[in-house]
Design an enzyme around this catalytic site. Sequence first.
Site, PDB file in Angstrom:
ATOM      1  N   SER A  51      12.100   4.553   0.149  1.00 56.89           N
ATOM      2  CA  SER A  51      12.023   3.255   0.823  1.00 56.89           C
ATOM      3  C   SER A  51      13.326   2.516   0.552  1.00 56.89           C
ATOM      4  CB  SER A  51      10.858   2.454   0.233  1.00 56.89           C
ATOM      5  OG  SER A  51      10.952   1.075   0.587  1.00 56.89           O
ATOM      6  N   TYR A 109       4.926  -0.970  -6.447  1.00 49.81           N
ATOM      7  CA  TYR A 109       5.472  -0.164  -5.339  1.00 49.81           C
ATOM      8  C   TYR A 109       6.972   0.066  -5.523  1.00 49.81           C
ATOM      9  CZ  TYR A 109       6.518   1.199  -0.493  1.00 49.81           C
ATOM     10  OH  TYR A 109       6.945   1.857   0.628  1.00 49.81           O
TER      11      TYR A 109
HETATM   12  C1  BGC Z   1       7.121  -0.932   2.791  1.00 54.44           C
HETATM   13  C2  BGC Z   1       6.851  -1.865   3.959  1.00 54.44           C
HETATM   14  C3  BGC Z   1       8.009  -2.825   4.153  1.00 54.44           C
HETATM   15  C4  BGC Z   1       9.339  -2.114   4.164  1.00 54.44           C
HETATM   16  C5  BGC Z   1      10.527  -3.070   4.184  1.00 54.44           C
HETATM   17  C6  BGC Z   1       8.464  -0.270   3.003  1.00 54.44           C
HETATM   18  O1  BGC Z   1       8.737   0.632   1.988  1.00 54.44           O
HETATM   19  O2  BGC Z   1       6.076   0.038   2.710  1.00 54.44           O
HETATM   20  O3  BGC Z   1       5.648  -2.569   3.722  1.00 54.44           O
HETATM   21  O4  BGC Z   1       7.841  -3.524   5.374  1.00 54.44           O
HETATM   22  O5  BGC Z   1       9.466  -1.281   3.027  1.00 54.44           O
HETATM   23  O6  BGC Z   1      10.407  -4.108   3.267  1.00 54.44           O
END
Ligand code: BGC
Length: 269
Positions: free
Chosen positions: A154, A167
């Site tokens: 991410s 996360y």
């Molecule tokens: C998350 C999303 C978020 C995006 C940007 C992703 O890794 O799961 O919820 O919109 O990152 O912030």
Amino acid sequence: MNTNPRLKGQSALVTGANSGIGKAVAIAMGNEGANVVVNYVTHPETAQAVVDEIKSNGVNAIALAADVSKEDQVVAMFQAMYKEFGTIDILVNNAGLQKDSAFENMSLADWQLVIDVNLTGQFLCAREATREFLRRGVVPERSIAAGKIICMSSVHEVIPWGGHVNYATSKGGIMLLMKSMAQELAPKKIRVNSIGPGAIQTPINHTAWETPEALKSLLTLIPYNRIGQPEDIGKVAVWLASDESDYITGTTIFADGGMTLYPGFSTNG
Ligand code: BGC
């Protein structure tokens, strides 16, 4: 009909492939000639729909249930895959979830669940795939590499994310899991890379795009001025799995419309 499929005859396993980014990646791999395992945990009918769509392109696909954070379930899933397809060439470590809360209210259970699924799940699946890549070695007719692992990371492997500490921690962990695996496994001809998606329009972040106000606010974070689509990630995944990217290992490719460019600084600082 794809007349020059880039993953012809290869076998791919995509975790969390019954929705969102995983679904698009699984379909994109099928379009490029790969046989695909569509992993899921709940809602078997959605996994079957993805399988049916992939099979309509003339390749094989099966749905396999497994919670990627459970060692016995992961091992059983890989065994079931080998029974059906013989081996694995491509692993896409995609399954992931969010359990958001203010830091002071974050329960140990929500911390643990996110780390278990997002980080430990990637370790368990990558270890199983690696064992098979090492056992089997390179099959030149299919690929120059003995195997390819793609970790779904991410932008939050580098952008801190308040309110989502579990996360962001899991994604930061994936970065060094990926790089350390890549360093160790490169001599064995196994390539390991990550994709760092930005805001992609999927159920995981629906609150960020489902109202016009939310979307407007989200777009202030995206210089390219559009929300991403799952297919944007599918295309990157296919390329990373193919021999076109043969010299690439240990890298995160951000597919984020510029979210990691700190757009707040374009008129400030
Ligand atoms: C998350 C999303 C978020 C995006 C940007 C992703 O890794 O799961 O919820 O919109 O990152 O912030």
